[in-house]
Motif scaffolding. Sequence first.
Motif, PDB file in Angstrom:
ATOM      1  N   MET A 291      -4.692  -1.596  -3.379  1.00 28.63           N
ATOM      2  CA  MET A 291      -5.319  -0.589  -2.527  1.00 28.63           C
ATOM      3  C   MET A 291      -4.639   0.768  -2.685  1.00 28.63           C
ATOM      4  N   GLY A 292      -3.319   0.769  -2.701  1.00 27.88           N
ATOM      5  CA  GLY A 292      -2.590   2.022  -2.869  1.00 27.88           C
ATOM      6  C   GLY A 292      -2.784   2.633  -4.237  1.00 27.88           C
TER       7      GLY A 292
ATOM      8  N   THR B  76      -6.528   4.085  -4.116  1.00 24.64           N
ATOM      9  CA  THR B  76      -6.879   5.140  -3.175  1.00 24.64           C
ATOM     10  C   THR B  76      -6.439   6.521  -3.633  1.00 24.64           C
TER      11      THR B  76
ATOM     12  N   THR C 227     -15.396  -5.685  -4.827  1.00 25.03           N
ATOM     13  CA  THR C 227     -14.356  -5.008  -5.609  1.00 25.03           C
ATOM     14  C   THR C 227     -14.851  -4.707  -7.017  1.00 25.03           C
TER      15      THR C 227
ATOM     16  N   ASN D 231     -11.839  10.750   4.495  1.00 27.39           N
ATOM     17  CA  ASN D 231     -11.036   9.948   5.408  1.00 27.39           C
ATOM     18  C   ASN D 231     -11.927   9.216   6.413  1.00 27.39           C
TER      19      ASN D 231
ATOM     20  N   SER E 161       0.931   3.728  -3.183  1.00 32.80           N
ATOM     21  CA  SER E 161       0.402   5.078  -2.974  1.00 32.80           C
ATOM     22  C   SER E 161       1.398   6.121  -3.455  1.00 32.80           C
TER      23      SER E 161
ATOM     24  N   MET F 111      -7.558   4.251 -11.171  1.00 36.99           N
ATOM     25  CA  MET F 111      -8.397   3.549 -10.190  1.00 36.99           C
ATOM     26  C   MET F 111      -8.697   2.121 -10.638  1.00 36.99           C
TER      27      MET F 111
ATOM     28  N   GLN G 173     -13.751   6.448   4.672  1.00 37.46           N
ATOM     29  CA  GLN G 173     -12.814   5.358   4.387  1.00 37.46           C
ATOM     30  C   GLN G 173     -12.611   4.495   5.632  1.00 37.46           C
TER      31      GLN G 173
ATOM     32  N   PHE H 259      -8.561   7.860  -6.505  1.00 35.43           N
ATOM     33  CA  PHE H 259      -9.929   8.047  -6.037  1.00 35.43           C
ATOM     34  C   PHE H 259     -10.055   9.337  -5.243  1.00 35.43           C
ATOM     35  N   PHE H 260      -9.173   9.538  -4.277  1.00 38.48           N
ATOM     36  CA  PHE H 260      -9.216  10.768  -3.483  1.00 38.48           C
ATOM     37  C   PHE H 260      -8.969  11.985  -4.369  1.00 38.48           C
TER      38      PHE H 260
ATOM     39  N   LEU I 124       0.829  -1.202   0.000  1.00 39.39           N
ATOM     40  CA  LEU I 124       0.000   0.000   0.000  1.00 39.39           C
ATOM     41  C   LEU I 124       0.866   1.256   0.000  1.00 39.39           C
TER      42      LEU I 124
END
Length: 135
Positions: A56-57, A60, A119, A84, A11, A27, A87, A63-64, A7
């Motif tokens: 996941m990383g 995320t 998912t 946050n 990220s 994404m 999440q 997406f954010f 992650l």
Amino acid sequence: MPLSAGLAVASWFAGSRLVPKFGARVMFAGLALLLTGILGVAGGVPGALAVCGLGMGTFTVPFFTAALNHVRPHETGSAAGLLNAVQQLGGTLGVALLGGLYLSSGSAATAFGVAAGLTVAAAIAVIPLSSRRGR
């Protein structure tokens, strides 16, 4: 540890390299990696938790970025805090739901199947977000 390491690496890489070049489409790559990792964990594949973390990383960060790109500048702090919090709530509910499903069914396959389905549902849900333009 492998999930957290994956992650963290993903990220950083998604934020510094992938999102600036490919935008919100990243994404879907993240969700594909996450789905691959989930299926790998279900199949007992070594290193599959790291793949989950990579997914996941990779999901995320774009997406954010995409979600906050559509918020007025003076609302960005509140929106980021809300994202946050949601999440964290989603993670907590996910652990409770999938853990409860596993414990009640006695089958890891059931819990992994639901995780895989969620998912795929997430990939469908973010289609509109990935196609919207920024401010």
